[in-house]
Design a protein around this motif. Sequence first.
Motif, PDB file in Angstrom:
ATOM      1  N   ASN A  12       6.222  10.465   7.016  1.00 24.66           N
ATOM      2  CA  ASN A  12       6.407  11.958   6.713  1.00 24.66           C
ATOM      3  C   ASN A  12       6.235  12.952   7.550  1.00 24.66           C
ATOM      4  O   ASN A  12       5.419  13.671   8.072  1.00 24.66           O
TER       5      ASN A  12
ATOM      6  N   SER B 177       6.178   9.712  -4.754  1.00 32.02           N
ATOM      7  CA  SER B 177       4.729  10.241  -5.300  1.00 32.02           C
ATOM      8  C   SER B 177       4.792  11.753  -4.591  1.00 32.02           C
ATOM      9  O   SER B 177       5.416  11.900  -3.494  1.00 32.02           O
ATOM     10  N   ASP B 178       4.026  12.696  -5.353  1.00 30.83           N
ATOM     11  CA  ASP B 178       4.251  13.975  -4.952  1.00 30.83           C
ATOM     12  C   ASP B 178       3.265  14.081  -3.778  1.00 30.83           C
ATOM     13  O   ASP B 178       2.932  15.090  -2.962  1.00 30.83           O
ATOM     14  N   ALA B 179       2.616  12.780  -3.228  1.00 30.73           N
ATOM     15  CA  ALA B 179       1.586  12.862  -2.237  1.00 30.73           C
ATOM     16  C   ALA B 179       2.547  13.507  -0.904  1.00 30.73           C
ATOM     17  O   ALA B 179       1.844  13.776   0.087  1.00 30.73           O
ATOM     18  N   VAL B 180       3.782  13.041  -1.037  1.00 26.01           N
ATOM     19  CA  VAL B 180       4.743  13.407   0.220  1.00 26.01           C
ATOM     20  C   VAL B 180       4.600  15.118   0.750  1.00 26.01           C
ATOM     21  O   VAL B 180       5.027  15.449   1.338  1.00 26.01           O
ATOM     22  N   ASN B 181       4.190  16.010  -0.696  1.00 27.79           N
ATOM     23  CA  ASN B 181       4.159  17.342  -0.282  1.00 27.79           C
ATOM     24  C   ASN B 181       3.344  17.675   0.817  1.00 27.79           C
ATOM     25  O   ASN B 181       3.632  18.724   1.173  1.00 27.79           O
ATOM     26  N   SER B 182       2.313  17.091   1.088  1.00 33.08           N
ATOM     27  CA  SER B 182       1.610  17.413   2.157  1.00 33.08           C
ATOM     28  C   SER B 182       1.723  16.527   3.497  1.00 33.08           C
ATOM     29  O   SER B 182       1.480  15.359   3.188  1.00 33.08           O
TER      30      SER B 182
ATOM     31  N   LYS C  40      -0.153  15.898   5.591  1.00 31.10           N
ATOM     32  CA  LYS C  40      -1.364  15.207   5.950  1.00 31.10           C
ATOM     33  C   LYS C  40      -1.398  13.781   5.606  1.00 31.10           C
ATOM     34  O   LYS C  40      -1.983  13.062   6.237  1.00 31.10           O
ATOM     35  N   ASN C  41      -0.568  13.604   4.547  1.00 29.94           N
ATOM     36  CA  ASN C  41      -0.327  12.197   3.997  1.00 29.94           C
ATOM     37  C   ASN C  41       0.769  11.414   4.796  1.00 29.94           C
ATOM     38  O   ASN C  41       1.803  12.196   4.812  1.00 29.94           O
ATOM     39  N   ASN C  42       0.390  10.360   5.198  1.00 31.03           N
ATOM     40  CA  ASN C  42       1.440   9.713   5.906  1.00 31.03           C
ATOM     41  C   ASN C  42       1.167   8.176   6.178  1.00 31.03           C
ATOM     42  O   ASN C  42       0.433   7.676   6.824  1.00 31.03           O
TER      43      ASN C  42
ATOM     44  N   GLU D 139       3.195   4.200   1.425  1.00 29.37           N
ATOM     45  CA  GLU D 139       2.928   4.370  -0.102  1.00 29.37           C
ATOM     46  C   GLU D 139       3.973   5.669  -0.434  1.00 29.37           C
ATOM     47  O   GLU D 139       4.520   5.670  -1.829  1.00 29.37           O
ATOM     48  N   LEU D 140       4.224   6.391   0.513  1.00 26.10           N
ATOM     49  CA  LEU D 140       5.179   7.506   0.332  1.00 26.10           C
ATOM     50  C   LEU D 140       6.625   7.141   0.237  1.00 26.10           C
ATOM     51  O   LEU D 140       7.262   8.143  -0.473  1.00 26.10           O
TER      52      LEU D 140
END
Length: 225
Positions: free
Chosen positions: A35, A207-212, A214-216, A219-220
Amino acid sequence: MCGRYSLYADYRVLLDRFDIGEASFSEEDYSQSFNVAPSQQVVAVVSDGKKNRLGFLKWGLVPPWAKDEKIGYKMINARAETAAEKPSFRNAFKKKRCLVVADSFYEWKRTDDGKTPMRIKLKSGEPFAFAALWESWKSPEGKTVNTCSILTTRANELMGTIHDRMPVILTKEAEKIWLDPNVQDAEELGRLLQPFDSKELEAYEVSDAVNSPKNNGPELIEKVG
């Protein structure tokens, strides 16, 4: 535009893929990222015409004449159609071209439910290069900051279902010309900045976790659904 991408390829794979003759950082200094976000240090390739060098650049170009480094936040991308003429990019377009290395990028597709993050990659899974520009900026305190901007162009057939723009992905042949400092003709360079072949790309929802940023984590890049 291009505002997020991934690079998790093996360091030695990058050295081989981009014919690196010299690297300013070691394998220990290299870390995978699923990310990569603006203002971060990104892996880039520059050339002096004799050998390719691998190094880090800060994502968000700051022109040498800028008074404030923060201008870089607004200059993560440059339009391929106008970069050769724009005051912020024309010097770099002529003399300071580089490659930003990636193995996929993200774009958000507008739907009735909002924005859906999509991952776009080569079907082969190989790393590739965005056409980019770089500059050096010196702060009032005398600190030199090397920065870059990724070029974008109109969307190809695949990307047209997601967004109206896409980053310029160069073919291997085009990479060599783009990096050659002896090539300075704007028309010749402009011909390289075309939408990449849709047949060589694939896209899928993630996943919309990639929106932040901070997530890396790995799983992205996993397909949703």
